[in-house]
Design an enzyme around this catalytic site. Structure first.
Site, short mmCIF file in Angstrom:
data_model
loop_
_atom_site.label_atom_id
_atom_site.label_comp_id
_atom_site.label_asym_id
_atom_site.label_seq_id
_atom_site.Cartn_x
_atom_site.Cartn_y
_atom_site.Cartn_z
N TYR A 185 29.67 -37.68 61.19
CA TYR A 185 29.28 -37.35 62.70
C TYR A 185 29.31 -38.48 63.64
CZ TYR A 185 26.81 -34.93 66.47
OH TYR A 185 26.52 -34.28 67.63
N LYS B 104 33.23 -34.81 62.45
CA LYS B 104 33.13 -34.25 63.57
C LYS B 104 33.15 -35.10 64.86
CE LYS B 104 29.99 -32.08 66.97
NZ LYS B 104 28.64 -31.79 67.42
#
Length: 326
Positions: A167, A195
């Site tokens: 992330y 992500k």
């Protein structure tokens, strides 16, 4: 125009013996297809700032009617830095109990130290998450170079009972996950994808290109560039705006995947301003206010986050209404 990759993944990635210290006999990472749209759900609170599990449940019942691929819990929009470890696990546990069959559950387990991240990751796995979303440590960001981050994520992935999704959210951490670190980490058999919330489409496209030899899946971290991310090979998105306009984000996904680019462009353009308002401009308080307008429980944030001012509320409403959403 071909903009969407079809993902396949071998279920037996046990032969790779690169820098990773163990050969994973489990095939958890090989079984998960991340493609689709996910709302990073908000955490409702009572007037005393306790987690409001009843309102959370009511939101979940409404989200169950939308064709999301799954839910992300304890991401940035869940106010995870303001929750205790026990609260973080219990919120995820509550969501797991309510989540319909066939929906994926991804939970944030990132902490500042590797040890704490390992411990929280195991607890998240124990309550039944399908994957963990691990943000990079950032408090000592001057020392968080590629060497430190590769070591951190490798330790987590080596020990995690479930697949790991990296992330990168530089707006919150002040640190973008370096390209060379992503390229090396994507080879780990238990690191499934990334992500990326930075919004740099050239970077997303380059990550997809450089990790093409691996079955590495990239998710857009915002609704504002979801269509563009699909065009450079992303497989879906974790989008704050999906908490409010979930059906519309799923429709954008459908249009992109079916190659209906002109319709997708029109819809994407209408989402840009509302998305900016509930993310970089006004943040989580704005997301929660917008949720109230659209029939969800948003409510107040946990202190020190403050409610919107009157002027901010008017700006938020304008950004939705001028694009035809209110």
């Amino acid at each position: 125009m071909h903009c969407v990759r079809v993902w396949t993944r071998s279920l037996c990635r046990v032969e790779y013996l690169g820098p990773w210290r163990r050969s994973l006999s489990h095939t958890a990472a090989g079984k998960l297809d991340l493609s689709g749209v996910y709302p990073p759900i908000a955490t409702p609170f009572t007037a005393k700032e306790d987690v409001d599990y009843q309102k959370l449940e009511e939101n979940l019942l409404k989200y169950a009617k939308i064709p999301f691929k799954g839910l992300v819990v304890q991401g940035s929009n869940g106010e995870y830095p303001y929750l205790t470890e026990e609260e973080r696990v219990e919120v995820v546990n509550a969501v797991r109990r309510s989540l319909p069959l066939g929906k994926l559950l991804m939970a944030g387990s990132g902490c500042e130290s590797t040890k704490a991240t390992l411990q929280l990751t195991e607890k998240m796995a124990a309550v039944g998450v399908d994957a963990v979303l691990v943000v990079n440590p950032c408090f000592y960001k001057g020392k968080m170079d590629s060497r430190a981050l590769i070591h951190h994520f490798t330790e987590v992935a080596d020990s995690s009972p479930v697949p790991v999704v990296l992330y990168s959210v530089p707006a919150n951490t002040g640190l973008e996950l370096p390209m060379d670190a992503v390229v090396e980490l994507c080879q780990h058999p238990n690191i499934l994808g990334l992500k990326d919330s930075g919004g740099d489409i050239t970077r997303i496209g380059l990550i997809v290109h450089k990790t093409e030899a691996q079955d590495f899946q990239v998710l857009a971290g915002s609704a504002g560039f979801l269509m563009a991310a699909y065009c450079v090979g992303a497989v879906g998105g974790v989008c704050a705006l999906a908490n409010v306009l979930g059906q519309e984000l799923c429709e954008l996904e459908r249009l992109c995947k079916s190659g209906r680019w002109e319709e997708a462009r029109v819809l994407q353009q209408r989402l840009i301003e509302p998305n900016a308002s509930v993310t970089r401009k006004l943040g989580v308080p704005a997301l929660k206010q917008a949720m109230e307008w659209f029939g969800y429980h948003g409510g107040a944030c946990r202190s020190p986050l403050q409610p919107l001012t009157e002027a901010e509320t008017l700006q938020l409403r304008r950004d939705f209404s001028t694009n035809g959403w209110l």
